[in-house]
Design an enzyme around this catalytic site. Structure first.
Site, short mmCIF file in Angstrom:
data_model
loop_
_atom_site.label_atom_id
_atom_site.label_comp_id
_atom_site.label_asym_id
_atom_site.label_seq_id
_atom_site.Cartn_x
_atom_site.Cartn_y
_atom_site.Cartn_z
N ASN A 167 5.00 3.86 15.76
CA ASN A 167 5.45 2.97 16.82
C ASN A 167 6.66 3.63 17.48
O ASN A 167 7.70 3.82 16.85
CB ASN A 167 5.80 1.59 16.26
CG ASN A 167 4.57 0.88 15.76
OD1 ASN A 167 3.62 0.68 16.50
ND2 ASN A 167 4.56 0.53 14.49
N HIS A 205 -0.11 2.36 -4.17
CA HIS A 205 -0.11 3.78 -3.90
C HIS A 205 -1.48 4.25 -3.44
O HIS A 205 -2.47 3.55 -3.62
CB HIS A 205 0.33 4.59 -5.13
CG HIS A 205 -0.59 4.43 -6.31
ND1 HIS A 205 -0.40 3.46 -7.26
CD2 HIS A 205 -1.70 5.10 -6.68
CE1 HIS A 205 -1.35 3.54 -8.17
NE2 HIS A 205 -2.15 4.54 -7.85
N GLU A 255 -0.20 9.10 -5.91
CA GLU A 255 -0.46 9.52 -7.28
C GLU A 255 -1.36 10.75 -7.23
O GLU A 255 -2.40 10.75 -6.57
CB GLU A 255 -1.15 8.40 -8.06
CG GLU A 255 -1.43 8.73 -9.50
CD GLU A 255 -2.12 7.59 -10.23
OE1 GLU A 255 -2.12 7.62 -11.47
OE2 GLU A 255 -2.65 6.67 -9.57
N HIS A 314 -10.64 4.44 5.83
CA HIS A 314 -9.26 4.91 5.93
C HIS A 314 -8.29 3.91 5.33
O HIS A 314 -8.62 2.75 5.12
CB HIS A 314 -8.87 5.26 7.37
CG HIS A 314 -8.65 4.08 8.27
ND1 HIS A 314 -9.54 3.74 9.25
CD2 HIS A 314 -7.64 3.18 8.36
CE1 HIS A 314 -9.09 2.68 9.90
NE2 HIS A 314 -7.94 2.32 9.39
N ARG A 323 2.41 2.97 8.21
CA ARG A 323 3.31 3.14 9.36
C ARG A 323 4.37 4.16 8.99
O ARG A 323 4.95 4.09 7.91
CB ARG A 323 3.96 1.81 9.71
CG ARG A 323 2.98 0.77 10.14
CD ARG A 323 3.68 -0.55 10.52
NE ARG A 323 2.74 -1.63 10.58
CZ ARG A 323 1.85 -1.83 11.56
NH1 ARG A 323 1.79 -0.99 12.56
NH2 ARG A 323 1.03 -2.86 11.53
N GLU A 345 -4.63 7.03 7.95
CA GLU A 345 -4.25 6.76 9.33
C GLU A 345 -2.75 6.55 9.40
O GLU A 345 -2.21 5.64 8.77
CB GLU A 345 -4.96 5.51 9.84
CG GLU A 345 -4.53 5.08 11.22
CD GLU A 345 -5.08 3.71 11.63
OE1 GLU A 345 -4.59 3.19 12.64
OE2 GLU A 345 -5.96 3.17 10.93
#
Length: 131
Positions: free
Chosen positions: A57, A72, A122, A6, A10, A53
């Site tokens: 927060n 990217h 992309e 993965h 954030r 992922e």
């Protein structure tokens, strides 16, 4: 041998990010782990075990500063022109189509799109190096 599983980013607004990744790339929630002050949401496409992922927060109120180190994420599609048109219809604000050449030959055709938090993705025409 290590196997990539993965890439984590954030995000500020869970619902907005889930909507974007579903509409743009067909990513579905593979797992959603909620903790007292954050959540981890794993997104996956049926064609690949690799996941994105999303980390949310809960106390974060201001957008993240991406800095100058992030590059990217890349995905491949069967028909770049059709996908670009679909992104426009979905109002996902795709960038212009590019024909990237090396030694006079097309190495890749692609466009970029940004997710709600400004992360670049992309979108590459399948074929050649990007089979």
């Amino acid at each position: 041998m290590a196997k990539p599983v993965h890439s984590m980013i954030r995000v500020l607004d869970e619902a907005r990010s889930l909507d974007f990744y579903k509409r743009a790339f067909g990513l579905e929630v593979a797992d959603h782990l909620k903790f007292s002050d954050f959540a981890l949401i794993y997104l996956r496409h049926p064609s690949s075990p690799f996941e994105v992922e999303l980390t949310v927060n809960f106390d974060r109120k201001e957008p993240y500063q991406l800095g100058d180190g992030y590059g990217h994420i890349a995905v491949v599609v069967e028909d770049l022109d059709t996908e670009h048109a679909r992104f426009e219809r979905e109002k996902l604000a795709p960038g212009p189509l590019h024909d990237f050449k090396h030694d006079g030959k097309t190495l890749a055709r692609f466009f970029f799109v940004s997710d709600p938090d400004g992360y670049k993705i992309e979108v590459i025409q399948r074929g050649g190096r990007f089979g």
